[in-house]
Design a protein around this motif. Structure first.
Motif, PDB file in Angstrom:
ATOM      1  N   ALA A  96       0.835  -1.204   0.000  1.00  0.00           N
ATOM      2  CA  ALA A  96       0.000   0.000   0.000  1.00  0.00           C
ATOM      3  C   ALA A  96       0.868   1.251   0.000  1.00  0.00           C
ATOM      4  CB  ALA A  96      -0.911  -0.011   1.220  1.00  0.00           C
ATOM      5  N   GLU A  97       1.937   1.207   0.802  1.00  0.00           N
ATOM      6  CA  GLU A  97       2.814   2.385   0.890  1.00  0.00           C
ATOM      7  C   GLU A  97       3.500   2.639  -0.451  1.00  0.00           C
ATOM      8  OE1 GLU A  97       5.905   2.170   3.813  1.00  0.00           O
ATOM      9  OE2 GLU A  97       6.381   4.301   3.612  1.00  0.00           O
ATOM     10  N   PHE A  98       3.936   1.536  -1.102  1.00  0.00           N
ATOM     11  CA  PHE A  98       4.601   1.676  -2.403  1.00  0.00           C
ATOM     12  C   PHE A  98       3.646   2.315  -3.420  1.00  0.00           C
ATOM     13  CE2 PHE A  98       5.318  -0.066  -6.662  1.00  0.00           C
ATOM     14  CZ  PHE A  98       6.578   0.439  -6.912  1.00  0.00           C
ATOM     15  N   VAL A  99       2.419   1.800  -3.457  1.00  0.00           N
ATOM     16  CA  VAL A  99       1.437   2.325  -4.418  1.00  0.00           C
ATOM     17  C   VAL A  99       1.163   3.806  -4.136  1.00  0.00           C
ATOM     18  CG1 VAL A  99      -0.956   2.134  -5.224  1.00  0.00           C
ATOM     19  CG2 VAL A  99       0.377   0.077  -4.787  1.00  0.00           C
ATOM     20  N   ASP A 128       9.650   3.084   3.369  1.00  0.00           N
ATOM     21  CA  ASP A 128      10.223   2.338   4.491  1.00  0.00           C
ATOM     22  C   ASP A 128      11.046   1.143   4.044  1.00  0.00           C
ATOM     23  OD1 ASP A 128       9.596   3.801   6.645  1.00  0.00           O
ATOM     24  OD2 ASP A 128       7.902   2.577   7.328  1.00  0.00           O
ATOM     25  N   ALA A 129      10.599   0.489   2.972  1.00  0.00           N
ATOM     26  CA  ALA A 129      11.277  -0.731   2.526  1.00  0.00           C
ATOM     27  C   ALA A 129      12.707  -0.458   2.053  1.00  0.00           C
ATOM     28  CB  ALA A 129      10.477  -1.375   1.405  1.00  0.00           C
ATOM     29  N   LEU A 130      12.987   0.776   1.704  1.00  0.00           N
ATOM     30  CA  LEU A 130      14.341   1.138   1.261  1.00  0.00           C
ATOM     31  C   LEU A 130      15.162   1.580   2.477  1.00  0.00           C
ATOM     32  CD1 LEU A 130      13.450   3.145  -1.974  1.00  0.00           C
ATOM     33  CD2 LEU A 130      14.253   0.785  -1.830  1.00  0.00           C
ATOM     34  N   ALA A 131      15.604   0.621   3.254  1.00  0.00           N
ATOM     35  CA  ALA A 131      16.423   0.887   4.453  1.00  0.00           C
ATOM     36  C   ALA A 131      15.780   1.923   5.367  1.00  0.00           C
ATOM     37  CB  ALA A 131      17.823   1.331   4.031  1.00  0.00           C
ATOM     38  N   GLY A 132      14.477   1.823   5.507  1.00  0.00           N
ATOM     39  CA  GLY A 132      13.772   2.739   6.412  1.00  0.00           C
ATOM     40  C   GLY A 132      13.320   4.022   5.751  1.00  0.00           C
ATOM     41  N   GLY A 133      13.801   4.252   4.544  1.00  0.00           N
ATOM     42  CA  GLY A 133      13.418   5.487   3.836  1.00  0.00           C
ATOM     43  C   GLY A 133      14.151   6.692   4.401  1.00  0.00           C
ATOM     44  N   ILE A 134      14.280   7.709   3.580  1.00  0.00           N
ATOM     45  CA  ILE A 134      14.959   8.923   4.056  1.00  0.00           C
ATOM     46  C   ILE A 134      13.896   9.902   4.595  1.00  0.00           C
ATOM     47  CG2 ILE A 134      16.904   8.737   2.445  1.00  0.00           C
ATOM     48  CD1 ILE A 134      15.120  11.328   1.243  1.00  0.00           C
ATOM     49  N   PRO A 135      14.266  10.796   5.511  1.00  0.00           N
ATOM     50  CA  PRO A 135      13.302  11.809   5.962  1.00  0.00           C
ATOM     51  C   PRO A 135      12.829  12.641   4.770  1.00  0.00           C
ATOM     52  CG  PRO A 135      15.253  11.809   7.342  1.00  0.00           C
ATOM     53  CD  PRO A 135      15.567  10.933   6.173  1.00  0.00           C
ATOM     54  N   SER A 136      11.557  13.003   4.782  1.00  0.00           N
ATOM     55  CA  SER A 136      11.003  13.679   3.604  1.00  0.00           C
ATOM     56  C   SER A 136      11.643  15.045   3.335  1.00  0.00           C
ATOM     57  CB  SER A 136       9.497  13.827   3.745  1.00  0.00           C
ATOM     58  OG  SER A 136       9.190  14.487   4.933  1.00  0.00           O
ATOM     59  N   THR A 137      12.272  15.621   4.350  1.00  0.00           N
ATOM     60  CA  THR A 137      12.938  16.914   4.113  1.00  0.00           C
ATOM     61  C   THR A 137      14.110  16.775   3.151  1.00  0.00           C
ATOM     62  OG1 THR A 137      14.030  16.475   6.207  1.00  0.00           O
ATOM     63  CG2 THR A 137      12.374  18.195   6.203  1.00  0.00           C
ATOM     64  N   TYR A 138      14.587  15.503   2.983  1.00  0.00           N
ATOM     65  CA  TYR A 138      15.739  15.295   2.102  1.00  0.00           C
ATOM     66  C   TYR A 138      15.336  14.865   0.697  1.00  0.00           C
ATOM     67  CZ  TYR A 138      18.550  15.780   6.276  1.00  0.00           C
ATOM     68  OH  TYR A 138      19.137  16.283   7.411  1.00  0.00           O
ATOM     69  N   LYS A 139      14.038  14.890   0.406  1.00  0.00           N
ATOM     70  CA  LYS A 139      13.591  14.503  -0.933  1.00  0.00           C
ATOM     71  C   LYS A 139      14.288  15.304  -2.042  1.00  0.00           C
ATOM     72  CE  LYS A 139       9.084  14.752  -0.528  1.00  0.00           C
ATOM     73  NZ  LYS A 139       7.666  14.702  -0.842  1.00  0.00           N
ATOM     74  N   PRO A 140      14.384  16.637  -1.891  1.00  0.00           N
ATOM     75  CA  PRO A 140      15.080  17.391  -2.948  1.00  0.00           C
ATOM     76  C   PRO A 140      16.538  16.967  -3.087  1.00  0.00           C
ATOM     77  CG  PRO A 140      13.835  18.871  -1.523  1.00  0.00           C
ATOM     78  CD  PRO A 140      13.823  17.535  -0.860  1.00  0.00           C
ATOM     79  N   VAL A 141      17.172  16.615  -1.964  1.00  0.00           N
ATOM     80  CA  VAL A 141      18.574  16.181  -2.018  1.00  0.00           C
ATOM     81  C   VAL A 141      18.682  14.905  -2.852  1.00  0.00           C
ATOM     82  CG1 VAL A 141      20.558  15.428  -0.627  1.00  0.00           C
ATOM     83  CG2 VAL A 141      19.016  17.199   0.247  1.00  0.00           C
ATOM     84  N   VAL A 142      17.738  13.979  -2.641  1.00  0.00           N
ATOM     85  CA  VAL A 142      17.742  12.733  -3.413  1.00  0.00           C
ATOM     86  C   VAL A 142      17.563  13.036  -4.899  1.00  0.00           C
ATOM     87  CG1 VAL A 142      16.472  10.590  -3.852  1.00  0.00           C
ATOM     88  CG2 VAL A 142      16.901  11.317  -1.517  1.00  0.00           C
ATOM     89  N   GLY A 143      16.636  13.931  -5.198  1.00  0.00           N
ATOM     90  CA  GLY A 143      16.396  14.313  -6.583  1.00  0.00           C
ATOM     91  C   GLY A 143      17.664  14.823  -7.253  1.00  0.00           C
ATOM     92  N   PHE A 144      18.375  15.684  -6.567  1.00  0.00           N
ATOM     93  CA  PHE A 144      19.589  16.254  -7.159  1.00  0.00           C
ATOM     94  C   PHE A 144      20.743  15.250  -7.162  1.00  0.00           C
ATOM     95  CE2 PHE A 144      17.145  20.064  -6.661  1.00  0.00           C
ATOM     96  CZ  PHE A 144      17.476  20.752  -7.814  1.00  0.00           C
ATOM     97  N   ALA A 145      20.755  14.342  -6.178  1.00  0.00           N
ATOM     98  CA  ALA A 145      21.782  13.287  -6.183  1.00  0.00           C
ATOM     99  C   ALA A 145      21.599  12.403  -7.416  1.00  0.00           C
ATOM    100  CB  ALA A 145      21.676  12.458  -4.900  1.00  0.00           C
ATOM    101  N   VAL A 146      20.346  12.072  -7.738  1.00  0.00           N
ATOM    102  CA  VAL A 146      20.068  11.269  -8.939  1.00  0.00           C
ATOM    103  C   VAL A 146      20.531  12.031 -10.183  1.00  0.00           C
ATOM    104  CG1 VAL A 146      18.198  10.364 -10.392  1.00  0.00           C
ATOM    105  CG2 VAL A 146      18.170   9.967  -7.929  1.00  0.00           C
TER     106      VAL A 146
END
Lengths: 297, 419
Positions: A2-5, A259-277
């Motif tokens: 459900a979380e993934f969807v 969560d399934a991805l090693a607990g997931g990253i805090p949502s405040t770091y979403k932009p950081v992930v975007g730019f890392a990609v």
């Protein structure tokens, strides 16, 4: 599951908006070699004019959206005729164009604030109705945005591929000099480019305002970095790439909190992930995902 | 011969004057105090607060000026400029503060509303030679530890106290050992109060189900909402501003796992404009804590302020801006000089930490007389006593518990907490 969807759906919605806004920037760059830093504020313009027409003037919402897209086009064309065309003819370089675009962004933002005020706004739309799908709550407003964005994206992709003006735009982006001497109406290509950029920017703003539930005159500025990242990720100057880049960025950013991805990253770091990609992709494909097809729209 | 006689007469006059004045308290030299404000007078969510604080500061300056005239005290206190920090962006606040310090050469900056902007102003005053800042609603504990060269003060109590008020309110509503999930905006105000609350809640035996932070300008808040509702909790504590919570609230509602009635918030939502921004349908049932006026004759002040500024939007925190401006003017009179060090000493001299007669906001003529005569006083303002400590923080504060029903904010005095 459900979380993934849920996260995948949220990411697709965000990505569709990034992609639509990125399309305009990429088109303008491919045809005019201008990075339009004012693109974010066209989103704001679209959202505010729609709010004004639908709420203050009581026009049907769909009509208000169409009129806002028209206003986005008119403002884009006014800027082309009084500014960009003259700058091109005077031989202004990339840096000059960048600075002017930044100035336009500032003027546009302040003009919106002066015209509509600086209070936050909310469309009078139902944002709470949800449908359950595989355990996830799919909001009707988001679903409508995703469907409409998909139609708009498919429509513009077909337009660029099949229509005469679309073929002209691709030819001009491929080789401007050759296109000009072979009889392509350059002015018509440029007007079409600004038309698509203005209309889709305004529409993306309406979609973002609908999804967020509330928006301020800083909305476009808040999204600008993510939109530019989508442009670069999908190869700057490649319209199809911009659309894909938007989706990739939106989905990756939201799924990174899973969560399934090693607990997931805090949502405040979403932009950081975007730019890392973005950085990782550019390391391996310096011209972006669609690097081979760069500057072919 | 005449010159010699003149010198003798002058020396005698000086000696008599010195003999006479030595028996009186040392009086302060007359100075002209220049004041400016930095407040968010435009921008979503903050304009009502910022405009009210700026108007209240102007009213404070006018009140002291009137008192100085009535008391026959030389010098002046003037409002030089009122800058708009537009939604209280720290970068805009820095620009506005720099203009006030460098161009307008103000001695005091009253502002700003939020902690982030106030810290930005503090960085400007710390590098100046004769300007102090008095933050009028900033509550982050970060202001206490900020290295500001003793130039950053505040009239609003620290969130270390508000955290205690929240602990008491949630303990009363649930139990001291309840599970609480904390959500906060990712800035100095949000993280400062979230950490202070968690520390206080755990210290008294409570449990924390999870902590979720969010960025103010995020593209969407659905993943934040999902993260919040999957935690174990009896109640939520959300530390946020109206414009960002207006985006989070629909996302939370769509999860169908959030109830407003289990949510506690803070003072940013203790205002009708906040309820309007977020939407009453999302806010009904939410409870919260908020610093409140602890001073004397606050109701009379509100009437006088309303008469002077009939178009003022009016928020609960207006009195803090008034007190900040009054304290600035009184500090200038007390200091008799315009160096930052002298003005900081003057602030403590009128704030009450050194004792002295207590004067309310409507006793400014007598207060000005005492201060001009070199005496310490205790200004008991609209907002309350300040008694600035070494960090420039007020020594105490009062808090109330509010709730929202049918879109209307309800205040319950029985749940007030005083420190």
């Amino acid at each position: 599951m459900a979380e993934f969807v849920q996260l995948l759906f949220n990411g697709l919605v965000a990505g569709s908006i990034f992609g639509m806004a990125a399309l305009g920037i990429s088109l303008v760059y491919s045809v005019l070699h201008l990075v339009n830093f004012a693109a974010g504020d066209f989103l704001t313009l679209g959202a505010f004019t729609t709010f004004y027409l639908a709420t203050s003037q009581h026009l049907p919402f769909v009509l208000a959206v169409i009129l806002s897209m028209v206003i986005g086009v008119i403002v884009s064309l006014i800027l082309e005729f009084i500014l960009w065309r003259r700058l091109r003819r005077s031989g202004a370089g990339m840096l000059a164009l960048f600075l002017v675009a930044s100035g336009i962004a500032f003027i546009l933002r302040q003009s919106i604030a002066l015209t509509f005020g600086s209070d936050s706004r909310r469309f009078d739309l139902d944002q709470l109705t949800t449908y359950e799908f595989l355990g996830a709550q799919i909001a009707r407003a988001q679903l409508i945005v995703l469907l409409c964005a998909s139609i708009a994206i498919t429509g513009i992709a077909l337009f660029i591929k099949k229509s005469n003006i679309g073929k002209d735009m691709r030819a001009y982006a491929d080789n401007a000099s050759l296109a000009a001497v072979s009889g392509i109406n350059v002015d018509r290509v440029i007007i079409a480019t600004w038309t698509i950029s203005g209309a889709y920017g305004a529409l993306a703003g309406v979609f973002q305002g609908t999804v967020q539930g509330q928006f301020t005159n800083g909305m476009g500025l808040d999204l600008l970095l993510a939109i530019l990242a989508a442009v670069v990720l999908g190869t700057i100057g490649d319209a199809y790439g911009a659309l894909i880049g938007g989706f990739v960025l939106g989905v990756v950013m939201d799924l990174s909190t899973w969560d399934a991805l090693a607990g997931g990253i805090p949502s405040t770091y979403k932009p950081v992930v975007g730019f890392a990609v973005l950085v990782i992709v550019l390391l391996f494909k310096p011209e972006g995902i669609f690097g081979v097809r760069a500057r072919k729209i | 011969m005449n010159k010699k006689r003149g010198a003798i007469v002058a020396s005698a006059a000086l000696a008599i004057t010195a003999l006479f004045t030595s028996s009186l308290p040392a009086s302060a030299a007359a100075v002209d105090i220049r004041i400016g404000t930095v407040q968010p007078m435009t921008g979503a969510g903050f304009a009502a607060y910022g405009t009210g604080l700026a108007n209240a500061a102007a009213f404070g300056v006018t009140s002291v000026t009137t008192a100085m005239t009535a008391a026959g005290v030389a010098g002046s206190c003037k409002m030089i400029a009122q800058e708009d920090s537009v939604s209280d962006a720290p970068s805009v606040a820095t620009e506005a503060a720099t203009k006030l310090v460098k161009s307008d050469k103000v001695n005091f900056i009253v502002g700003s509303l939020t902690s982030g902007a106030s810290l930005a102003i503090g960085a400007v005053t710390a590098a100046s030679t004769g300007t102090l800042a008095i933050a009028s609603a900033a509550s982050s504990p970060a202001l206490t530890t900020f290295k500001d060269n003793d130039t950053l003060f505040r009239t609003y109590p620290s969130d270390l106290l508000q955290a205690q008020a929240l602990v008491k309110a949630i303990s009363t509503a649930y139990s001291p050992t309840a599970w609480v999930t904390v959500g906060a905006i990712n800035n100095s105000f949000g993280t400062g109060l979230a950490n202070a609350f968690k520390k206080a809640w755990l210290a008294q035996g409570g449990h924390i189900g999870g902590t979720v932070l969010w960025n103010g300008g995020a593209a969407s808040y659905d993943s934040e909402a999902a993260a919040l509702v999957k935690t174990k909790r009896d109640a939520f504590v959300f530390i946020d501003y109206p414009d960002s919570f207006a985006k989070l609230a629909p996302a939370l509602t769509r999860t169908k796992k959030w109830k407003a009635s289990t949510t506690f918030m803070t003072e940013a939502f203790n205002d009708d404009s906040a309820v309007k921004t977020v939407g009453a349908s999302f806010m009904n049932g939410i409870r919260g804590t908020s610093a409140k006026t602890n001073g004397t004759s606050a109701a009379a002040w509100s009437t006088a302020f309303k008469a002077a500024y009939p178009k003022n939007p009016g928020t609960f925190v207006d009195g803090s801006g008034f007190d900040a401006a009054v304290l600035a003017c009184l500090a200038g009179i007390s200091a008799g000089a315009t160096t930052a060090k002298a003005l900081a000493k003057g602030l403590r001299n009128v704030g009450g930490i050194n004792g002295g007669t207590a004067y309310a906001w409507n006793e400014l003529t007598a207060a000005v007389k005492d201060v001009a005569a070199g005496k310490p006083i205790t200004y008991n303002g609209v907002w309350g006593y300040t008694k600035f400590d070494k960090a420039g923080d007020p020594a105490g504060g009062a808090f109330e518990v509010w709730s929202i029903k049918d879109g209307v904010i309800i205040h319950d005095d029985k749940l007030d907490v005083k420190f």
